[in-house]
Motif scaffolding. Structure first.
Motif, PDB file in Angstrom:
ATOM      1  N   ASP A 172       0.396  -2.296  -4.881  1.00 45.95           N
ATOM      2  CA  ASP A 172      -0.891  -2.883  -5.258  1.00 45.95           C
ATOM      3  C   ASP A 172      -2.033  -1.897  -5.046  1.00 45.95           C
ATOM      4  OD1 ASP A 172       0.271  -5.549  -5.647  1.00 45.95           O
ATOM      5  OD2 ASP A 172       0.581  -5.486  -3.479  1.00 45.95           O
ATOM      6  N   TYR A 173      -1.911  -1.053  -4.019  1.00 47.47           N
ATOM      7  CA  TYR A 173      -2.958  -0.084  -3.666  1.00 47.47           C
ATOM      8  C   TYR A 173      -2.317   1.281  -3.422  1.00 47.47           C
ATOM      9  CZ  TYR A 173      -5.640  -4.339  -2.625  1.00 47.47           C
ATOM     10  OH  TYR A 173      -6.264  -5.560  -2.696  1.00 47.47           O
ATOM     11  N   VAL A 174      -3.016   2.337  -3.829  1.00 48.23           N
ATOM     12  CA  VAL A 174      -2.517   3.696  -3.587  1.00 48.23           C
ATOM     13  C   VAL A 174      -3.638   4.512  -2.945  1.00 48.23           C
ATOM     14  CG1 VAL A 174      -1.567   5.784  -4.623  1.00 48.23           C
ATOM     15  CG2 VAL A 174      -0.963   3.550  -5.579  1.00 48.23           C
ATOM     16  N   ILE A 175      -3.340   5.137  -1.801  1.00 47.97           N
ATOM     17  CA  ILE A 175      -4.354   5.911  -1.088  1.00 47.97           C
ATOM     18  C   ILE A 175      -3.819   7.321  -0.832  1.00 47.97           C
ATOM     19  CG2 ILE A 175      -5.815   6.018   0.976  1.00 47.97           C
ATOM     20  CD1 ILE A 175      -5.298   3.089   1.456  1.00 47.97           C
ATOM     21  N   ASP A 226      -5.832  12.093   2.953  1.00 50.16           N
ATOM     22  CA  ASP A 226      -6.387  13.416   3.206  1.00 50.16           C
ATOM     23  C   ASP A 226      -7.015  13.394   4.596  1.00 50.16           C
ATOM     24  OD1 ASP A 226      -7.376  15.935   2.951  1.00 50.16           O
ATOM     25  OD2 ASP A 226      -8.228  15.635   0.950  1.00 50.16           O
ATOM     26  N   ASP A 227      -8.161  12.696   4.707  1.00 52.11           N
ATOM     27  CA  ASP A 227      -8.782  12.533   6.029  1.00 52.11           C
ATOM     28  C   ASP A 227      -8.255  11.254   6.678  1.00 52.11           C
ATOM     29  OD1 ASP A 227     -11.178  13.284   7.924  1.00 52.11           O
ATOM     30  OD2 ASP A 227     -11.268  11.125   7.593  1.00 52.11           O
ATOM     31  N   LEU A 228      -7.708  11.399   7.870  1.00 52.17           N
ATOM     32  CA  LEU A 228      -7.029  10.289   8.553  1.00 52.17           C
ATOM     33  C   LEU A 228      -7.949   9.081   8.767  1.00 52.17           C
ATOM     34  CD1 LEU A 228      -4.247   9.677   9.721  1.00 52.17           C
ATOM     35  CD2 LEU A 228      -5.004  10.669  11.884  1.00 52.17           C
ATOM     36  N   GLN A 229      -9.143   9.309   9.295  1.00 53.02           N
ATOM     37  CA  GLN A 229     -10.063   8.194   9.590  1.00 53.02           C
ATOM     38  C   GLN A 229     -10.485   7.477   8.312  1.00 53.02           C
ATOM     39  OE1 GLN A 229     -10.734   6.702  12.388  1.00 53.02           O
ATOM     40  NE2 GLN A 229      -9.462   8.170  13.496  1.00 53.02           N
ATOM     41  N   GLU A 230     -10.698   8.261   7.254  1.00 57.26           N
ATOM     42  CA  GLU A 230     -11.084   7.654   5.978  1.00 57.26           C
ATOM     43  C   GLU A 230      -9.965   6.765   5.436  1.00 57.26           C
ATOM     44  OE1 GLU A 230     -12.511   9.856   2.266  1.00 57.26           O
ATOM     45  OE2 GLU A 230     -13.794  10.617   3.882  1.00 57.26           O
ATOM     46  N   THR A 231      -8.738   7.253   5.553  1.00 53.30           N
ATOM     47  CA  THR A 231      -7.589   6.462   5.092  1.00 53.30           C
ATOM     48  C   THR A 231      -7.490   5.167   5.886  1.00 53.30           C
ATOM     49  OG1 THR A 231      -6.440   8.491   4.534  1.00 53.30           O
ATOM     50  CG2 THR A 231      -5.091   6.504   4.668  1.00 53.30           C
ATOM     51  N   VAL A 286       0.853  -1.193   0.000  1.00 53.31           N
ATOM     52  CA  VAL A 286       0.000   0.000   0.000  1.00 53.31           C
ATOM     53  C   VAL A 286       0.889   1.244   0.000  1.00 53.31           C
ATOM     54  CG1 VAL A 286      -1.767   1.311   1.245  1.00 53.31           C
ATOM     55  CG2 VAL A 286      -1.823  -1.201   1.276  1.00 53.31           C
ATOM     56  N   PHE A 287       0.656   2.136  -0.945  1.00 57.35           N
ATOM     57  CA  PHE A 287       1.408   3.389  -0.994  1.00 57.35           C
ATOM     58  C   PHE A 287       0.513   4.525  -0.533  1.00 57.35           C
ATOM     59  CE2 PHE A 287       3.832   6.915  -2.623  1.00 57.35           C
ATOM     60  CZ  PHE A 287       5.144   6.485  -2.462  1.00 57.35           C
TER      61      PHE A 287
END
Ligand code: ADP
Ligand code: 5GP
Length: 209
Positions: A168-171, A174-179, A125-126
Motif C-alpha cells: 500500500d505504501y513504499v518508502i 534514506d534518512d532514518l528519522q525521516e523514514t 509498507v515496503f
C-alpha cells in the motif's frame, strides 16, 4: 480525552534484507509504546549473536515447526533463505481485539498470505534502499553475516524488491528519522479509518442524544 474503541491494525514492513526493517521496527516500538506490539515470529534458523529467544524470534527445530504448522498455529508461514519462518496466530488476534496495533517484519510471501486471510486489518509498507551500493554497504556494516551470506542476501534482494507493487505504501529509507516519521504518519492516518473505529456508532449516538 475522548477515547473511541477501535480494532488494532496489522502493519507489515517488508524490504530486502539490510534495507533497515529491524532498525525501523525498534525505533517505531520505542516511539509508539504500548500502542504497538511486535509480532514475534517462529523460525528454524539459528540465533545471531545478541538475539534473544522470545524477543527477536521463537527459535525451534524443524520437527517442532512442522507440528505447529499441522496444528494451525500460524497465520502465515514461508521458507526464506532455506529456513522456515511463521507468524503465531493467537497473540495477533488477541492484540487486535484489544485495540493494539501489531507490527510484522515478514517477507512478501507472508504478506500475500495475510492479504488473503485478513485484508481489512492489513496495512502494507515496503521499504526500499536508496541504492544497491548502499544496501550492500549496510549489510556489511551490520557485521552479522559472512561475506558469502552477504552475497547471497544481495542476490535475493532483487527478488524481494520485485514485489514492491503489492504494497500500500513504499518508502525509500534514506534518512532514518525521516523514514520513521513517514511510517508514524501512515499509522496515524490508518487508525482514523472508519471501519477500524468500532466505537463510533456508540459515540455518535451519544452526540445525537
Ligand atoms: P533489515 O532488518 O532490513 O535486514 P537492518 O535494520 O538490520 O536491516 O539494517 C541494516 C544495517 O543498516 C544496520 O547496520 C542499520 O544500522 C543500518 N541502517 C538502517 N537504516 C539506515 C539508514 N537510513 N541510514 C544508514 N544506515 C541504516
Ligand atoms: P532474518 O533471518 O534476517 O531475521 O529474516 C529473513 C527474512 O525473513 C526477512 O525478509 C524477514 O522479513 C522474513 N521473516 C521473518 N519472520 C517471518 C515470518 O514469520 N514470516 C515470513 N513470511 N517471513 C518472515
Amino acid at each position: 480525552m475522548v477515547e473511541i474503541a477501535r480494532r488494532g491494525l496489522m502493519l507489515v514492513l517488508s524490504s530486502p534484507s539490510g534495507a533497515g526493517k529491524t532498525t525501523l521496527s525498534r525505533l517505531l516500538l520505542a516511539a509508539e509504546g504500548e500502542q504497538v506490539a511486535m509480532s514475534v515470529s517462529t523460525t528454524t534458523r539459528a540465533p545471531r549473536p545478541g538475539e534473544v529467544e522470545g524477543k527477536d524470534y521463537h527459535f525451534v527445530d524443524e520437527a517442532t515447526f512442522a507440528r505447529q504448522v499441522r496444528e494451525g498455529a500460524f497465520l502465515e508461514h514461508a521458507t526464506v533463505f532455506g529456513k522456515f519462518y511463521g507468524t503465531p496466530a493467537a497473540v495477533v488476534e488477541a492484540a487486535l481485539n484489544r485495540g493494539q496495533d501489531v507490527l510484522f517484519d515478514i517477507d512478501w510471501q507472508g504478506t500475500q498470505q495475510l492479504a488473503q486471510k485478513m485484508p481489512k486489518d492489513l496495512v502494507r509498507v515496503f521499504v526500499l534502499p536508496p541504492s544497491t551500493a548502499e544496501l550492500e554497504r549496510r549489510l556489511r556494516a551490520r557485521g552479522q553475516d559472512s561475506p558469502e551470506v552477504v552475497t547471497g542476501r544481495m542476490a535475493k534482494a532483487a527478488e524481494e524488491i520485485s514485489h514492491w507493487a503489492e504494497y500500500d505504501y513504499v518508502i525509500v529509507n534514506d534518512d532514518l528519522q525521516e523514514t520513521l516519521q513517514k511510517i508514524r504518519a501512515i499509522l496515524l492516518a490508518e487508525r482514523q479509518k472508519r471501519d477500524r473505529q468500532t466505537g463510533l456508532f456508540e459515540f455518535v449516538r451519544g452526540l445525537l442524544g
